[in-house]
Design a protein around this motif. Structure first.
Motif, PDB file in Angstrom:
ATOM      1  N   LEU A  89       0.833  -1.194   0.000  1.00 38.58           N
ATOM      2  CA  LEU A  89       0.000   0.000   0.000  1.00 38.58           C
ATOM      3  C   LEU A  89       0.872   1.250   0.000  1.00 38.58           C
ATOM      4  N   ARG A  90       0.546   2.174  -0.898  1.00 41.67           N
ATOM      5  CA  ARG A  90       1.147   3.514  -0.856  1.00 41.67           C
ATOM      6  C   ARG A  90       0.025   4.485  -0.509  1.00 41.67           C
ATOM      7  N   ALA A  91      -0.198   4.634   0.768  1.00 41.00           N
ATOM      8  CA  ALA A  91      -1.311   5.466   1.220  1.00 41.00           C
ATOM      9  C   ALA A  91      -1.072   6.922   0.865  1.00 41.00           C
ATOM     10  N   ASP A  92      -2.105   7.570   0.324  1.00 40.23           N
ATOM     11  CA  ASP A  92      -1.987   8.989   0.020  1.00 40.23           C
ATOM     12  C   ASP A  92      -2.235   9.805   1.287  1.00 40.23           C
ATOM     13  N   ALA A  93      -2.147  11.120   1.165  1.00 41.57           N
ATOM     14  CA  ALA A  93      -2.264  11.984   2.346  1.00 41.57           C
ATOM     15  C   ALA A  93      -3.635  11.861   3.001  1.00 41.57           C
ATOM     16  N   ALA A  94      -4.682  11.731   2.183  1.00 43.07           N
ATOM     17  CA  ALA A  94      -6.035  11.625   2.744  1.00 43.07           C
ATOM     18  C   ALA A  94      -6.189  10.331   3.533  1.00 43.07           C
ATOM     19  N   ALA A  95      -5.660   9.227   2.996  1.00 41.08           N
ATOM     20  CA  ALA A  95      -5.737   7.948   3.699  1.00 41.08           C
ATOM     21  C   ALA A  95      -4.934   8.011   4.998  1.00 41.08           C
ATOM     22  N   LYS A  96      -3.758   8.619   4.945  1.00 42.54           N
ATOM     23  CA  LYS A  96      -2.946   8.743   6.158  1.00 42.54           C
ATOM     24  C   LYS A  96      -3.673   9.561   7.224  1.00 42.54           C
ATOM     25  N   ALA A  97      -4.432  10.554   6.788  1.00 41.41           N
ATOM     26  CA  ALA A  97      -5.198  11.362   7.745  1.00 41.41           C
ATOM     27  C   ALA A  97      -6.292  10.519   8.399  1.00 41.41           C
ATOM     28  N   VAL A  98      -6.962   9.667   7.612  1.00 43.91           N
ATOM     29  CA  VAL A  98      -7.973   8.760   8.167  1.00 43.91           C
ATOM     30  C   VAL A  98      -7.322   7.819   9.169  1.00 43.91           C
ATOM     31  N   VAL A 123      -5.392   1.205  13.655  1.00 43.76           N
ATOM     32  CA  VAL A 123      -6.052   1.437  12.370  1.00 43.76           C
ATOM     33  C   VAL A 123      -6.810   0.170  12.013  1.00 43.76           C
ATOM     34  N   ARG A 124      -8.044   0.314  11.586  1.00 42.91           N
ATOM     35  CA  ARG A 124      -8.843  -0.852  11.222  1.00 42.91           C
ATOM     36  C   ARG A 124      -8.292  -1.511   9.955  1.00 42.91           C
ATOM     37  N   THR A 125      -8.313  -2.828   9.943  1.00 42.12           N
ATOM     38  CA  THR A 125      -7.872  -3.583   8.773  1.00 42.12           C
ATOM     39  C   THR A 125      -8.647  -3.153   7.533  1.00 42.12           C
ATOM     40  N   THR A 126      -9.951  -2.945   7.689  1.00 42.44           N
ATOM     41  CA  THR A 126     -10.787  -2.523   6.565  1.00 42.44           C
ATOM     42  C   THR A 126     -10.274  -1.216   5.965  1.00 42.44           C
ATOM     43  N   GLN A 127      -9.866  -0.288   6.810  1.00 39.15           N
ATOM     44  CA  GLN A 127      -9.359   0.989   6.316  1.00 39.15           C
ATOM     45  C   GLN A 127      -8.079   0.794   5.511  1.00 39.15           C
ATOM     46  N   ARG A 128      -7.207  -0.062   6.004  1.00 41.77           N
ATOM     47  CA  ARG A 128      -5.953  -0.319   5.276  1.00 41.77           C
ATOM     48  C   ARG A 128      -6.237  -0.922   3.900  1.00 41.77           C
ATOM     49  N   LEU A 173     -12.467   4.609   0.379  1.00 45.88           N
ATOM     50  CA  LEU A 173     -12.136   4.787   1.794  1.00 45.88           C
ATOM     51  C   LEU A 173     -12.763   6.064   2.336  1.00 45.88           C
ATOM     52  N   LEU A 174     -12.588   7.157   1.626  1.00 38.44           N
ATOM     53  CA  LEU A 174     -13.108   8.443   2.104  1.00 38.44           C
ATOM     54  C   LEU A 174     -14.630   8.461   2.128  1.00 38.44           C
ATOM     55  N   ALA A 175     -15.254   7.835   1.120  1.00 36.51           N
ATOM     56  CA  ALA A 175     -16.719   7.787   1.098  1.00 36.51           C
ATOM     57  C   ALA A 175     -17.247   6.968   2.274  1.00 36.51           C
ATOM     58  N   GLN A 176     -16.623   5.825   2.534  1.00 36.18           N
ATOM     59  CA  GLN A 176     -17.079   4.997   3.649  1.00 36.18           C
ATOM     60  C   GLN A 176     -16.841   5.701   4.977  1.00 36.18           C
ATOM     61  N   GLU A 177     -15.696   6.352   5.116  1.00 33.11           N
ATOM     62  CA  GLU A 177     -15.419   7.074   6.364  1.00 33.11           C
ATOM     63  C   GLU A 177     -16.424   8.206   6.582  1.00 33.11           C
ATOM     64  N   GLY A 178     -16.763   8.908   5.508  1.00 37.64           N
ATOM     65  CA  GLY A 178     -17.729   9.993   5.630  1.00 37.64           C
ATOM     66  C   GLY A 178     -19.099   9.485   6.051  1.00 37.64           C
ATOM     67  N   LEU A 179     -19.528   8.380   5.445  1.00 34.30           N
ATOM     68  CA  LEU A 179     -20.827   7.808   5.807  1.00 34.30           C
ATOM     69  C   LEU A 179     -20.805   7.269   7.235  1.00 34.30           C
ATOM     70  N   ARG A 190     -20.913  -6.355   4.248  1.00 31.83           N
ATOM     71  CA  ARG A 190     -20.827  -7.090   2.989  1.00 31.83           C
ATOM     72  C   ARG A 190     -19.465  -6.921   2.316  1.00 31.83           C
ATOM     73  N   ILE A 191     -18.882  -5.758   2.425  1.00 28.96           N
ATOM     74  CA  ILE A 191     -17.518  -5.591   1.900  1.00 28.96           C
ATOM     75  C   ILE A 191     -16.552  -6.479   2.687  1.00 28.96           C
ATOM     76  N   ASN A 192     -16.639  -6.437   4.002  1.00 27.57           N
ATOM     77  CA  ASN A 192     -15.744  -7.249   4.832  1.00 27.57           C
ATOM     78  C   ASN A 192     -15.891  -8.735   4.533  1.00 27.57           C
ATOM     79  N   ASN A 193     -17.138  -9.201   4.471  1.00 24.12           N
ATOM     80  CA  ASN A 193     -17.370 -10.626   4.246  1.00 24.12           C
ATOM     81  C   ASN A 193     -16.998 -11.048   2.826  1.00 24.12           C
TER      82      ASN A 193
END
Length: 199
Positions: free
Chosen positions: A24-33, A44-49, A58-64, A181-184
């Motif tokens: 993973l090469r996390a961008d700045a937004a992902a690193k902020a999450v 950090v949650r595995t799902t987020q990684r 990632l950002l859409a799911q975090e926002g929701l 459902r994403i996790n499973n």
């Protein structure tokens, strides 16, 4: 010299999921999450990684997630929101969410036994009238959304929920059905930190 045998399960325990996505090469937004989550829950949650491989997702799911779980204008309690998350996630057999939201309910209630009962079957846990109505409603959203009808709102109203709170409960349940459902679907690994927390 013989090669050392690999211990079964060790590689799988370190994998984020069944996917083979590479480093993973996390961008700045992902690193902020990641930083916000680590500051709040300690890891950090595995799902987020995993979702960081698709930063927009990632950002859409975090926002929701923030909108339904930390709504500053919402009136459902934190306990009620986490109860919804756990009932839905338990029904969906979603390990990352069951581990994470059971840990959060243990933090809120200080009652690991009660949380364990909710994990297995919320009908065997000591729930008030309002909590029971919420839990039964979100279970139906999860099991049989096409069978829900207007009459299903009556027990919620009878238990004292305002219509805006019913909207909140439905949104929390719908969000966890999405994230479960994403996790499973991808075999996303649960966080051991969540499983161990506050037992």
């Amino acid at each position: 010299m013989a090669k050392a045998k690999k211990t079964p399960g060790k590689a799988a325990a370190k994998a984020l999921s069944w996917l083979k996505l590479g480093a993973l090469r996390a961008d700045a937004a992902a690193k902020a999450v990641f930083a916000q989550t680590e500051a709040r829950i300690g890891y950090v949650r595995t799902t987020q990684r995993l979702l960081a491989h698709k930063p927009a997702l990632l950002l859409a799911q975090e926002g929701l997630s923030r909108a339904v779980m930390r709504d500053p204008d919402g009136t459902l309690s934190d306990r009620e929101r986490e109860l919804i998350a756990l009932v839905v996630s338990s029904e969906n057999r979603c390990q990352p969410c069951v581990f994470g939201h059971a840990a959060e309910l243990r933090r809120i209630t200080g009652d690991a036994l009660w949380v364990g009962k909710v994990e297995v079957n919320h009908r065997h846990a000591e729930l008030g009238k309002r909590e029971r109505a919420i839990a039964d409603y979100v279970l139906k959203i999860t099991r049989a959304p096409g069978e829900i009808e207007e009459a299903d709102l009556a027990p919620l109203r009878a238990a004292g929920l305002a219509d805006t709170e019913i909207l909140e409960a439905a949104a929390v349940a719908a969000y966890f059905n999405f994230s479960n459902r994403i996790n499973n679907a991808l075999g996303i690994a649960p966080n051991p930190e969540a499983y161990a927390a506050r037992r």
